[in-house]
Design an enzyme around this catalytic site. Structure first.
Site, PDB file in Angstrom:
ATOM      1  N   LYS A   2       0.444  -1.111   0.034  1.00 43.84           N
ATOM      2  CA  LYS A   2       0.306  -0.114   0.135  1.00 43.84           C
ATOM      3  C   LYS A   2       0.498   0.787  -0.258  1.00 43.84           C
ATOM      4  CE  LYS A   2      -1.742   2.791   1.849  1.00 43.84           C
ATOM      5  NZ  LYS A   2      -1.080   4.817   1.389  1.00 43.84           N
ATOM      6  N   CYS A  47      14.247  11.531   5.702  1.00 41.59           N
ATOM      7  CA  CYS A  47      13.846  10.883   7.002  1.00 41.59           C
ATOM      8  C   CYS A  47      15.486  11.311   8.003  1.00 41.59           C
ATOM      9  CB  CYS A  47      13.021   9.268   7.550  1.00 41.59           C
ATOM     10  SG  CYS A  47      13.988   8.090   7.455  1.00 41.59           S
ATOM     11  N   GLU A 106       9.508  17.644  13.788  1.00 46.58           N
ATOM     12  CA  GLU A 106      10.254  16.657  12.222  1.00 46.58           C
ATOM     13  C   GLU A 106       8.964  18.416  11.754  1.00 46.58           C
ATOM     14  OE1 GLU A 106       8.793  13.572  10.730  1.00 46.58           O
ATOM     15  OE2 GLU A 106      11.161  13.120   9.549  1.00 46.58           O
TER      16      GLU A 106
HETATM   17  P1  NAD Z   1       2.663   9.791   7.087  1.00 44.10           P
HETATM   18  O1  NAD Z   1       2.412   8.774   8.165  1.00 44.10           O
HETATM   19  O2  NAD Z   1       1.461  10.514   5.987  1.00 44.10           O
HETATM   20  O3  NAD Z   1       1.773   8.774   4.816  1.00 44.10           O
HETATM   21  C1  NAD Z   1       2.593   7.214   5.734  1.00 44.10           C
HETATM   22  C2  NAD Z   1       1.339   6.310   4.633  1.00 44.10           C
HETATM   23  O4  NAD Z   1       0.725   5.848   5.813  1.00 44.10           O
HETATM   24  C3  NAD Z   1       1.070   5.720   3.529  1.00 44.10           C
HETATM   25  O5  NAD Z   1       0.525   5.278   2.506  1.00 44.10           O
HETATM   26  C4  NAD Z   1      -1.001   6.830   4.194  1.00 44.10           C
HETATM   27  O6  NAD Z   1      -1.440   6.526   2.790  1.00 44.10           O
HETATM   28  C5  NAD Z   1      -1.018   6.282   5.079  1.00 44.10           C
HETATM   29  N1  NAD Z   1      -1.696   6.634   6.459  1.00 44.10           N
HETATM   30  C6  NAD Z   1      -1.789   7.806   5.965  1.00 44.10           C
HETATM   31  N2  NAD Z   1      -2.842   8.568   7.159  1.00 44.10           N
HETATM   32  C7  NAD Z   1      -3.192   7.464   7.113  1.00 44.10           C
HETATM   33  C8  NAD Z   1      -3.873   7.493   8.346  1.00 44.10           C
HETATM   34  N3  NAD Z   1      -4.658   8.667   9.126  1.00 44.10           N
HETATM   35  N4  NAD Z   1      -4.347   5.867   9.040  1.00 44.10           N
HETATM   36  C9  NAD Z   1      -3.298   5.379   7.962  1.00 44.10           C
HETATM   37  N5  NAD Z   1      -3.239   5.069   7.234  1.00 44.10           N
HETATM   38  C10 NAD Z   1      -2.313   6.671   6.667  1.00 44.10           C
HETATM   39  O7  NAD Z   1       3.899   9.738   6.126  1.00 44.10           O
HETATM   40  P2  NAD Z   1       4.571  10.793   4.988  1.00 44.10           P
HETATM   41  O8  NAD Z   1       4.233  12.191   4.476  1.00 44.10           O
HETATM   42  O9  NAD Z   1       4.149  10.199   3.377  1.00 44.10           O
HETATM   43  O10 NAD Z   1       5.511  10.114   4.871  1.00 44.10           O
HETATM   44  C11 NAD Z   1       6.426  11.239   5.363  1.00 44.10           C
HETATM   45  C12 NAD Z   1       7.425  10.906   6.784  1.00 44.10           C
HETATM   46  O11 NAD Z   1       7.383   9.621   6.829  1.00 44.10           O
HETATM   47  C13 NAD Z   1       8.051  11.396   7.472  1.00 44.10           C
HETATM   48  O12 NAD Z   1       7.316  11.690   8.959  1.00 44.10           O
HETATM   49  C14 NAD Z   1       9.152  10.350   7.022  1.00 44.10           C
HETATM   50  O13 NAD Z   1      10.600  11.271   8.468  1.00 44.10           O
HETATM   51  C15 NAD Z   1       9.228   9.224   7.778  1.00 44.10           C
HETATM   52  N6  NAD Z   1      10.286   8.565   6.789  1.00 44.10           N
HETATM   53  C16 NAD Z   1      11.213   8.239   8.092  1.00 44.10           C
HETATM   54  C17 NAD Z   1      11.640   6.481   7.021  1.00 44.10           C
HETATM   55  C18 NAD Z   1      12.509   6.198   8.516  1.00 44.10           C
HETATM   56  O14 NAD Z   1      12.673   4.451   7.820  1.00 44.10           O
HETATM   57  N7  NAD Z   1      12.056   6.351   9.394  1.00 44.10           N
HETATM   58  C19 NAD Z   1      11.889   6.727   5.671  1.00 44.10           C
HETATM   59  C20 NAD Z   1      10.856   7.306   5.072  1.00 44.10           C
HETATM   60  C21 NAD Z   1       9.906   7.960   5.732  1.00 44.10           C
END
Ligand code: NAD
Length: 499
Positions: free
Chosen positions: A173, A281, A384
């Protein structure tokens, strides 16, 4: 305008839920396509396909599965430019950086060619009289990955390559912001020889995620995204009895010791702070110079370099350092946080808030910003930002500098720049953060090591890629065997021991 549906049972299928989301071109701000948002029934259809395909795939010997990964690597190389172009168009990152995104995923696929080695068990001959013990590593069945927008090629590959090489069927997903590349990856896996149903892509939002978390046939879920969603997915997935690992947000510090090579430290901060517009990240978002004199030298050298950063659309090629943010909301959020920093009393020494890209006035661009005199109590320090904003938090001495990342909520990455081996060694040993760089600003481990943060940056056990990924997507069975010639007559009532 184009429409992205799902990839189920080895083919692209249109969405049937009647719900969809817009896909933007971040450089122009225009809607360029739509992506279907799956209903629970559509997720279920993908799981049924995966479940039907998985037993035969698991029974395919690991060397043959490894050959599929080998072919997949070849196809990724063949289509590198096509993938990077599709990635830049939806994400907004520069073309060379988009190629890096694909390449870092490709390197995990390369590591997964080691599946026969990674799937080996252990054997002890003669563990007791006539007794042999052995362990075998088996795939879990149907497993899933939920991934963020910022690395739409690399992070899906971190998840599905080891899972599939280990003999599982996978439900991906991806982020609804940039869904084209994950769909292309699924097509390439099919072309590489993975049977239909082994990699399914279900696009969607919370509805699709909840359906994954509640599906009784999905055994494990690997998530990467923001910390609040990571916590939610960890809680709901675990309470449904699944194996879950969730990687969240970050606030990565880079300590600059008085003896550091200042020019190299400044270059490192510029690349790590502003590359990909800070939407990484592992971006460095806090520079921590040790001592006032170091801080003054650092800020003096940073200012002209931050002011000279070249911002633009991916189509401008190598001439651009970073592109727009992913959405209008992301742009508004980052600008709001910069305003907040000013209100809180941080010194905004480079102000990119009024940046407008000529010819792209409606794009989601934010100019590079640099804050000095940021302190621990400020929201811009705790949050962040995920944008092209670097904060300088001045430290009195080494212990004061160490305390900043140590006491921060997040624990993804951290770096120290120094020529002092003792300081570097002490730092690497004491710091409570998952990935540490010594004169390396973004210490993302290579594919054969594991990647994972501590504290609020990671929930659950085991890391991503490297040997941990095979451990996460498999389980161990231990067999104790004895043949009739070794079995004594008569029943035994006490627990057998080795006494
Ligand atoms: P996000 O949390 O908004 O979304 C991530 C995933 O979760 C997506 O597939 C999205 O569709 C889903 N999602 C979003 N809201 C949801 C909800 N309410 N309920 C269930 N699923 C939901 O993150 P983003 O904006 O896509 O990515 C950026 C974030 O990811 C930053 O915080 C970054 O630091 C983090 N990140 C972490 C790593 C790591 O390995 N630690 C790597 C890359 C990115």
């Amino acid at each position: 305008m184009y429409e992205i549906g799902h990839f189920i049972g080895g083919k692209r299928v249109a969405g049937k839920s009647g719900r969809s989301a817009e896909i933007f071109n971040p450089a122009t701000g225009e809607v360029q396509g739509t992506v279907a948002l799956a209903s629970p029934d559509e997720l279920r259809a993908a799981v049924e396909n995966a479940k039907a395909a998985q037993p035969e795939w698991a029974a395919t010997n690991p060397q043959r599965r490894a050959r599929v990964m080998m072919k997949f690597v070849e196809l990724l190389n063949r289509d590198m430019d096509k993938l990077a172009e599709a990635l830049s168009k939806e994400h907004g990152k520069t073309f060379p950086d988009a190629k890096g995104d694909v390449q870092r995923g490709l390197e995990v696929a390369e590591f997964c060619i080691a599946a026969p080695q990674m799937m080996k068990g252990e054997f002890s001959e003669g563990a007791g009289p006539g007794i042999d013990i052995y362990s075998i590593r088996q795939p879990l069945g149907v497993v899933a990955g939920i991934t963020p927008f910022n690395f739409p090629a690399m992070i899906p590959m971190w998840k599905f390559c080891p899972a599939i090489a280990a003999g599982n069927a996978f439900i991906l997903k991806p982020s609804e912001r940039d869904p084209s590349v994950p769909m292309m990856l699924a097509e390439l896996m099919l072309e590489a020889g993975a049977p239909a149903g082994i990699l399914n892509v279900v696009n969607g939002d919370k509805g699709a995620v909840d359906a994954i978390l509640d599906d009784p046939d999905i055994q494990a879920v690997g998530f990467v995204g923001s910390t609040p969603i990571a916590q939610y997915i960890y809680g709901r997935g675990c309470s449904n009895g699944k194996r879950v690992q969730c990687f969240g947000g970050a606030k990565n510090h880079m300590i600059v010791m008085p003896d550091a090579d200042m020019d190299k430290a400044v270059d490192a901060l510029i690349g790590a702070g502003y590359g990909a517009a800070g939407e990484r990240c592992m971006a460095v978002s806090v520079a921590v110079p040790v001592g006032e004199e170091t801080a003054d030298r650092l800020v003096e050298k940073l200012i002209p370099k931050v002011e000279a950063l070249k911002i633009g659309p991916w189509t401008a090629g190598d001439d651009v350092d970073f592109g727009p943010l992913v959405t209008r909301e992301a742009q508004k959020r980052v600008l709001g946080l910069v305003d907040r920093g000013v209100e809180e009393g941080a010194k905004l020494v480079v102000d990119g808030r009024n940046f407008k890209m000529q010819g792209y006035e409606d794009g989601f661009f934010v100019g590079a910003c640099l804050f000095d005199n940021v302190t621990k109590d400020m929201d811009i320090y705790k949050t962040e930002i995920f944008g092209p904003v670097l904060s300088v938090a001045r430290a009195r001495d080494y212990e004061d500098a160490l305390d900043l990342p140590m006491s921060h909520e997040y624990g993804n990455g951290v770096a120290i720049f120094t020529r002092d081996g003792d300081a570097a060694r002490d730092f690497a040993s004491r710091i409570n953060i998952g990935m540490v760089g010594i004169n390396v600003p973004i210490p993302v481990p290579l594919a054969y090591y594991t990647f994972g943060g501590w504290k609020a940056s990671g929930f659950g056990d085991l890391n991503q890629h490297g040997p941990d990924a095979f451990r996460f997507y498999t389980r161990t069975k231990t067999v104790t065997s004895r043949w009739p010639s070794g079995i004594k007559d008569g029943a035994e009532f006490s627990i057998p021991t080795m006494k």
